[in-house]
Motif scaffolding. Structure first.
Motif, mmCIF file in Angstrom:
data_model
loop_
_atom_site.group_PDB
_atom_site.id
_atom_site.type_symbol
_atom_site.label_atom_id
_atom_site.label_comp_id
_atom_site.label_asym_id
_atom_site.label_seq_id
_atom_site.Cartn_x
_atom_site.Cartn_y
_atom_site.Cartn_z
ATOM 1 N N ALA A 223 28.501 34.095 38.431
ATOM 2 C CA ALA A 223 29.711 33.739 39.170
ATOM 3 C C ALA A 223 29.942 34.774 40.266
ATOM 4 O O ALA A 223 29.414 35.893 40.207
ATOM 5 C CB ALA A 223 30.913 33.651 38.244
ATOM 6 N N THR A 224 30.719 34.384 41.254
ATOM 7 C CA THR A 224 31.021 35.257 42.387
ATOM 8 C C THR A 224 32.531 35.349 42.559
ATOM 9 O O THR A 224 33.234 34.334 42.481
ATOM 10 C CB THR A 224 30.394 34.719 43.688
ATOM 11 N N GLY A 225 33.019 36.542 42.795
ATOM 12 C CA GLY A 225 34.452 36.736 43.010
ATOM 13 C C GLY A 225 34.716 37.975 43.836
ATOM 14 O O GLY A 225 33.801 38.608 44.370
ATOM 15 N N ILE A 226 35.981 38.331 43.944
ATOM 16 C CA ILE A 226 36.394 39.511 44.704
ATOM 17 C C ILE A 226 37.412 40.304 43.905
ATOM 18 O O ILE A 226 38.240 39.741 43.191
ATOM 19 C CB ILE A 226 36.990 39.132 46.080
ATOM 20 N N LYS A 227 37.315 41.619 44.027
ATOM 21 C CA LYS A 227 38.321 42.503 43.441
ATOM 22 C C LYS A 227 39.462 42.640 44.444
ATOM 23 O O LYS A 227 39.263 43.073 45.571
ATOM 24 C CB LYS A 227 37.715 43.873 43.144
ATOM 25 N N LEU A 228 40.658 42.270 44.010
ATOM 26 C CA LEU A 228 41.809 42.280 44.901
ATOM 27 C C LEU A 228 42.356 43.685 45.048
ATOM 28 O O LEU A 228 42.370 44.472 44.100
ATOM 29 C CB LEU A 228 42.895 41.337 44.370
ATOM 30 N N SER A 254 28.019 46.508 36.383
ATOM 31 C CA SER A 254 28.270 47.848 36.924
ATOM 32 C C SER A 254 29.272 48.634 36.093
ATOM 33 O O SER A 254 29.526 49.804 36.392
ATOM 34 C CB SER A 254 28.782 47.741 38.367
ATOM 35 N N SER A 255 29.842 48.025 35.059
ATOM 36 C CA SER A 255 30.827 48.697 34.213
ATOM 37 C C SER A 255 30.135 49.326 33.008
ATOM 38 O O SER A 255 28.942 49.130 32.765
ATOM 39 C CB SER A 255 31.910 47.717 33.764
ATOM 40 N N GLU A 256 30.899 50.071 32.223
ATOM 41 C CA GLU A 256 30.342 50.797 31.090
ATOM 42 C C GLU A 256 30.238 49.953 29.825
ATOM 43 O O GLU A 256 29.336 50.143 29.023
ATOM 44 C CB GLU A 256 31.191 52.047 30.812
ATOM 45 N N PRO A 262 37.638 44.205 35.948
ATOM 46 C CA PRO A 262 38.828 44.467 36.772
ATOM 47 C C PRO A 262 39.921 43.446 36.519
ATOM 48 O O PRO A 262 39.648 42.245 36.451
ATOM 49 C CB PRO A 262 38.299 44.391 38.212
ATOM 50 N N PRO A 263 41.176 43.893 36.387
ATOM 51 C CA PRO A 263 42.272 42.951 36.091
ATOM 52 C C PRO A 263 42.612 42.036 37.249
ATOM 53 O O PRO A 263 42.882 40.861 37.053
ATOM 54 C CB PRO A 263 43.440 43.874 35.738
#
Length: 528
Positions: A223-228, A254-256, A262-263
C-alpha cells in the motif's frame, strides 16, 4: 465627529457583523478551535510535459473508509477533460474498489493538474491499527504452491511452519526484513536482489516482506500513503498490510517493531503500482502538500458544504494550500493596523512610520518576542553605526542605501552562523527579517538622529518597539488566525473602527499628559 463618518462606520460594522452572525448561527460555524480535531487538507499536483499530441494522466486517489473520512474533494484540470473513475468492484490488487482521477486532451506544453481533498482521521493518535480496511481477502494461499525456492528456504530457516499462528508469522517475517536487511538509499527494489544482497530500498524490503507472508499463508499487500505533518511538502511511503485476526495490520519496514506505525497517516492507494500513470506524456512529476486544519469534522463539513451555493463559492478553504498559508497571515494585518492607528491617533505614541512596527512584529512571528527584539536591536545598532561611518564618505542616497543593505545582509548572515555554532535557533530565525525594510529604517534612524538628536530618535524607537510588542501576539494567535480566515468579513468591522478613529479630532492622551499643568491650572483658577 461628523455624521457621515458615523454612518459610514456604522454601515461597515453592521455589514461585517451581520455576515459574521449569519455564518455563525445559520451555517453553524463554531468560534472555538478543538485541539483534538485531526483534519488535514492534502493537495496532489501532477506536472506533465506533453508531446504535441493527445495525452492522458491517471492519478490514483484515496477512498473513504471507517479510518479516513474524506470531507471534500476538489480538482484543477488546466483545460483538460476530467473524469473520476470509481470502480465498485475489486480493483487490480484484488482488494476493495479503486478510484482514479483521469485528465485527457491535447497536451502541447507543460500542464499542471491537481486533486485536493480534506481528510479526517477519527481514531486517537495512540491507536495506530488500520482495522478492517476493505473486504476480507480471498482464500489463503497454501504454502508451497507458488513459493519461490529462496523464499521457501528462508521460511524454513526462520522456523515458520505451515499452520503457524498468523501473528507469529508476521512477527518473525517482519523481524527478519526490518533488522536483517540493511536499508540503502537508492538500493534495489527487486525482492530477489534484496534477499540475496541483504540490502535494498524500503520498496524492495516491503516487497520481500509481502512474499514472505504470502509464502507462509498470510495474505499481504503493498500500500502507499503519506505521513501527515502540520504543513509543507510530503513524500509517499510504501508499507505492507497483512491480514490477521480478521483485520488488516499495517507494517512499516523502516520501523523497529510491527506495532510502530505513524498515527497520522493517510492511505492513498493499495497495490504495487505507481500512483501516476500516463500515456502520450514525456515526463510526469507528482508533488504532494499538506496543511493541518484546526477544525472539528462537523465544523469543517458545515463550512465546506454550506446550504447556500453562494457561501460555498466564497469559502477560503477551497483555495490552494499555498494561497491559504499566505492569506492566514495577511488577514491578521488589519487587526495590527487597527492597534497602530489607535495608539498613534488616540494615545499619541510616535513611531518610525505607521507600518514599520507592524512589519517588525510580522517578521518575528517565528521566534520569541524577547529574542526577536534583541535581534532587531542588534541589526539596527550595527546598521546605524555603519551609516554614520558612511556619512563621512558623502555618498549619494541610492549607493548609500545599497551599501547599508549589504551591511545588514552580512550581519544577518553572521547571526545565522553564530546561531548554528552555539545551537541557538532564535539567531538563525534572523533570516526571516525584511532586509530591505531594515535598510530603510536604519536610514531614517540616522537622519532623525542627525536632525533631531539621539533623544528624539530613542523615543521613536521605544514607541516602535512598544507597538511591535503589542502586535506580536496577534500574528502568533491560532484563534485569531482561524477567526479571520473563516470569517474574513470581520475586516469590514475593522474598517468601520478605523473610520471612527480617523474621524476623531479631539485631544490625544499624550497631549493631555503633556499639558496637564495647564489643565490643572485652569481647574484651580475656575470660580468656586
Amino acid at each position: 465627529m461628523n455624521r457621515v463618518v458615523i454612518w459610514t462606520a456604522a454601515v461597515l460594522i453592521l455589514l461585517g457583523g451581520s455576515t459574521f452572525a449569519y455564518k455563525h448561527f445559520a451555517l453553524g460555524m463554531e468560534l472555538r478551535l478543538d485541539p483534538r480535531a485531526r483534519v488535514w487538507r492534502v493537495e496532489m499536483e501532477v506536472t506533465a510535459a506533453g508531446q504535441n499530441r493527445r495525452g492522458r494522466i491517471e492519478l490514483t486517489v484515496p477512498r473513504a473508509d471507517d479510518q479516513q473520512v474524506l470531507l471534500d474533494e476538489q480538482t484543477f484540470d488546466d483545460g483538460l477533460d476530467y473524469l473520476l473513475n470509481e470502480k465498485l468492484e475489486r480493483g487490480r490488487d484484488g482488494f476493495g474498489p479503486e478510484r482514479r482521477a483521469t485528465w485527457s486532451g491535447p497536451i502541447e506544453e507543460t500542464k499542471s493538474v491537481a486533486y485536493t481533498f480534506r481528510v479526517h482521521l477519527p481514531k486517537l493518535p495512540e491507536d495506530t491499527s488500520l482495522g478492517s480496511l476493505g473486504p476480507p481477502p480471498p482464500e489463503q494461499k497454501k504454502r508451497g504452491q507458488t513459493v519461490a525456492p529462496s523464499i521457501a528456504e528462508l521460511l524454513a530457516r526462520l522456523g515458520i511452519e505451515e499452520g503457524d499462528d498468523s501473528d507469529a508469522i508476521i512477527a518473525s517475517s517482519f523481524g527478519f526484513v526490518a533488522h536483517e536487511i540493511e536499508p540503502v538509499n537508492g538500493g534495489s527494489d527487486d525482492p530477489r536482489i534484496v534477499l540475496r544482497a541483504r540490502e535494498g530500498s524500503d520498496i524492495g524490503k516491503s516487497r520481500l516482506l509481502v512474499q514472505l507472508l504470502q509464502g507462509a499463508g498470510v495474505e499481504a499487500r503493498i500500500a502507499t500513503g503519506i505521513k501527515l505533518r502540520s504543513a509543507g511538502r510530503v513524500d509517499t511511503t510504501r508499507f505492507v498490510e497483512a491480514w490477521t485476526r480478521g483485520e488488516w495490520v499495517p507494517l512499516m519496514v523502516s520501523s523497529e517493531s510491527p506495532s510502530d506505525f505513524p498515527p497520522n497517516f493517510v492511505v492513498l492507494a493499495r497495490g504495487d503500482r505507481p500512483l501516476v500513470a500516463t500515456n502520450g506524456i514525456t515526463n510526469a512529476h507528482l508533488d504532494l502538500q499538506v496543511i493541518r486544519e484546526s477544525l472539528r469534522p462537523s465544523e469543517l463539513a458545515s463550512f465546506v458544504s454550506p446550504k447556500s451555493p453562494f457561501w460555498r463559492a466564497m469559502s477560503l478553504y477551497r483555495l490552494p494550500i499555498e494561497t491559504q498559508s499566505v492569506l492566514r497571515t495577511l488577514l491578521l494585518i488589519p487587526i495590527a493596523v487597527l492597534i497602530a492607528a489607535a495608539f498613534r491617533n488616540l494615545i499619541g505614541i510616535r513611531t518610525f512610520g505607521t507600518f514599520m512596527p507592524i512589519l517588525i512584529a510580522l517578521s518575528l512571528r517565528e521566534t520569541t518576542l524577547s529574542t526577536g527584539l534583541l535581534l532587531v536591536m542588534s541589526v539596527l545598532s550595527a546598521g546605524v553605526v555603519s551609516r554614520l561611518l558612511l556619512d563621512r564618505l558623502r555618498l549619494l542616497f541610492v549607493p548609500r542605501i545599497c551599501l547599508l543593505l549589504c551591511v545588514v545582509i552580512l550581519f544577518v548572515t553572521g547571526l545565522a552562523q553564530l546561531g548554528w555554532e552555539v545551537g541557538g535557533r532564535g539567531l538563525m530565525s534572523g533570516l526571516l527579517f525584511p532586509i530591505v525594510i531594515f535598510a530603510m529604517l536604519i536610514e531614517r534612524i540616522s537622519v532623525t538622529t542627525l536632525e533631531e538628536g539621539w533623544q528624539s530618535s530613542l523615543k521613536l524607537m521605544a514607541g516602535s518597539f512598544l507597538l511591535s510588542a503589542l502586535a506580536y501576539p496577534i500574528f502568533r494567535s491560532e484563534w485569531l488566525t482561524y477567526i479571520f480566515f473563516g470569517f474574513p468579513e470581520l475586516i469590514l468591522c475593522v474598517m468601520g473602527l478605523l473610520v471612527l478613529i480617523g474621524g476623531y479630532t479631539g485631544y490625544r492622551v499624550a497631549e493631555l499628559w503633556r499639558f496637564r499643568s495647564l489643565v490643572n491650572e485652569g481647574a484651580s483658577d475656575a470660580p468656586a
